[in-house]
Design an enzyme around this catalytic site. Structure first.
Site, PDB file in Angstrom:
ATOM      1  N   HIS A   1       0.960  -1.205   0.023  1.00 13.68           N
ATOM      2  CA  HIS A   1       0.109   0.114   0.029  1.00 13.68           C
ATOM      3  C   HIS A   1       0.684   1.257  -0.056  1.00 13.68           C
ATOM      4  CE1 HIS A   1      -3.736  -2.288   0.502  1.00 13.68           C
ATOM      5  NE2 HIS A   1      -3.061  -2.948   1.511  1.00 13.68           N
TER       6      HIS A   1
ATOM      7  N   ASN B   1     -10.006  -3.652   0.795  1.00  7.37           N
ATOM      8  CA  ASN B   1      -9.438  -3.529  -0.483  1.00  7.37           C
ATOM      9  C   ASN B   1     -10.906  -3.443  -1.602  1.00  7.37           C
ATOM     10  OD1 ASN B   1      -7.074  -4.119  -0.045  1.00  7.37           O
ATOM     11  ND2 ASN B   1      -7.220  -6.329  -0.425  1.00  7.37           N
TER      12      ASN B   1
ATOM     13  N   TYR C   1      -0.726  -5.316  11.445  1.00  5.77           N
ATOM     14  CA  TYR C   1      -0.725  -3.722  10.857  1.00  5.77           C
ATOM     15  C   TYR C   1      -0.639  -2.774  11.861  1.00  5.77           C
ATOM     16  CZ  TYR C   1      -3.179  -4.911   6.336  1.00  5.77           C
ATOM     17  OH  TYR C   1      -3.434  -5.301   5.244  1.00  5.77           O
TER      18      TYR C   1
END
Length: 550
Positions: free
Chosen positions: A83, A161, A371
């Site tokens: 990303h 997404n 994350y």
């Protein structure tokens, strides 16, 4: 930011309120000494981790613990891996107060959904996934669709997404998958042979590959693409009862995708086209909107289905689990500084507020640690003190120090000598428990095994047959291009996998590869193929114009 004659933001449009119907304003001063997480979530239990039974084992999705311990690990004194390329904007989410035709409170006690008209500030980051920070926005790639809700109970990150399924179903394989999609560690070139070497040994990937190599793999822009939470989550009501949830963002601007030749035409003129489209639209006052819809399924294994509802490579059939609207998101303000906001914004799948919870989705549970830990490494230990990441409410924690700390999370009147809990010396205290905890019953042996109902090929075949002729043509062209540089045994394995999805699917792929191998025809759009790559290298010299030194 410049103001016009009306005194409002650019173009006379006022961004959404801080917390409309709730009345809570950004960075409100607290009236108590309630202990929170760095995301602003009140902590009702700071004594125990979440376990299977009281004795354990401990589950991975212990987000308050993971945040606490990973910050502690960094108390003493690099571009996103995935990303990296992104664009973002500020906006507001307005709740309907219902889910479909029912009161939303039946399913969740999350405050941002309860009252019709409640407005919650948001920041959204759209992105490509595999390619680098300055890569063309026309490349074939999933697109990230991450939304940060600044709720009255602290932040909620809905990380997803544009495509609603994924390549894999177990987080153990995530680094391997990304490595196969990234450039070769020796040549530094992306290689279809490497990609399909991994995918041919990962049969559950065929559903995602069917989407990715069709026109769905190149959205026309960010405004006109769908979004999905991809993972399976839970909603929890005020009785502690839970249901399984899938999230979907539907653009009110319609959905548009590009074929490979169309994308190449755009790339020749503008490789920042999607970022420009989003910025210019908002600047002109054409604010893009997405409706948030959910699918609801009772919490359980659902043996009547031919797939596991926690499997990220599967769609929940809409005829069995309809899409139910819960609110509308409007993006109405561009960033004032790209780095300060879009580059430094940090999301995590573990960032949930009360009324939202985790399912046992293996991808979700693995992402929950990865994350936020990535953000601590990439942005810094105190990334949650940056304005774009900080909740719009007071934060009070016992987390201290670490690189680049510029605020101490204390409460008014708190004994600043006490940076621990419990304490009898006027330290922070746990929040009161308003609702019962959701306590799903879990029993079974601890093991490392795949799920029982894999059913890798059915939905991919259904998707292939749903495509229109031009979409199937583009899909086959793109797969042949990408596979033409792979070894013969990898090609054969992919033909076998796609044939199990649909016989025509496999046959057309085989014929296309045979045509390229036999030299009977040259594939026109072989951007990813070995042959086209060599041709481009030669053309760069042959077509170039001589120049004299100066």
């Amino acid at each position: 930011m410049e103001t016009n004659q009306n005194g409002n933001g650019q173009n006379g449009h006022t961004p959404g309120p801080e917390f409309g119907a709730t009345g809570l304003q950004a960075q409100d001063q607290p009236t108590d000494q309630t202990l929170t997480t760095r995301q602003g979530h009140p902590l009702t239990n700071n004594q125990n981790v979440r376990t299977v039974g009281s004795r354990g084992p401990t589950t991975l999705e212990n987000y308050p613990f993971l945040e606490k311990i990973s910050h502690f690990d960094r108390e003493r004194i690099p571009e996103r891996v995935v990303h990296a390329r992104g664009a973002g904007a500020h906006g507001v989410f307005e709740a309907y107060g219902t889910v479909g035709n029912e009161a939303v409170s039946k399913y969740t006690r999350a405050k941002l959904f309860q009252q019709k008209g409640t407005e919650t500030p948001v920041f959204v980051r759209f992105s490509s996934v595999i390619h680098g920070g300055h890569s063309p926005e026309t490349l074939r790639d999933p697109r990230g669709f991450a939304v940060k809700f600044y709720t009255e109970d602290g932040n909620w990150d809905l990380v997803g997404n544009n495509l609603k399924v994924f390549f894999i179903r177990d987080a153990m394989k995530f680094p391997d998958m990304v490595h196969s999609l990234k450039p070769d560690p020796i040549t530094n070139r992306q290689d279809g042979g490497r990609i399909f070497d991994f995918m041919s040994n990962t049969p559950e990937s065929v559903h995602m590959l069917t989407f990715l190599f069709s026109p769905w793999g190149i959205p026309a822009n960010y405004r006109q693409m769908q979004g999905s939470g991809v993972n399976t989550y839970k909603w929890v009501n005020d009785q502690g009862e839970a249901v399984l949830i899938k999230y979907h963002w539907e653009p009110k601007q319609g959905i548009k995708n590009l074929t490979q030749p169309e994308a190449e035409q755009i790339q020749a003129k503008n490789f920042n086209h999607a970022t420009q489209d989003l910025y210019d639209s908002i600047e002109a006052g054409n604010f893009p909107q997405w409706e948030l819809l959910v699918q609801i399924m009772s919490d359980g294994e659902h043996p009547e289905l031919d797939f596991d509802p926690l499997d990220d490579t599967k769609l929940w059939p809409q005829d069995q689990f309809p899409w139910l609207p819960v609110g509308m998101m409007t993006l109405n303000k561009n960033p004032e500084n790209y780095f300060h906001e879009v580059e430094q914004v940090a999301f995590g799948t573990g960032v949930l507020v009360d009324g939202l919870d985790f399912s046992d989705d293996k991808m979700l549970q693995g992402r929950t640690f990865s994350y936020s830990d990535t953000q601590r490494y990439r942005v810094g230990t105190n990334y949650l003190q940056l304005p774009i990441n900080a909740p719009k409410k007071h934060v009070a924690t016992n987390q201290r120090d670490g690189q680049m700390q510029y605020r101490v999370d204390t409460a008014p009147g708190q004994n600043k000598h006490v940076n621990y809990e419990p304490s009898s010396m006027n330290g922070l205290k746990e929040a009161p428990r308003t609702y019962p905890d959701h306590k799903p019953y879990i029993v079974g042996n601890l093991m490392r095994q795949p799920i029982d109902r894999t059913n890798n090929f059915k939905q991919a075949g259904e998707r292939y047959r749903t495509f229109e002729d031009w979409e199937r043509d583009d899909l086959i062209n793109n797969l042949v291009d990408a596979l033409s540089g792979a070894q013969k045994n990898v090609q054969d394995k992919m033909i076998e996998l796609f044939s199990q999805c649909d016989a025509d699917y496999g046959r057309r792929l085989q014929e296309g590869l045979q045509q390229v191998a036999g030299g009977n025809g040259q594939h026109p759009h072989g951007q990813a193929s070995e042959q086209a790559g060599h041709e481009a290298v030669q053309q760069a010299e042959e077509l170039a114009h001589d120049a004299k030194p100066y």
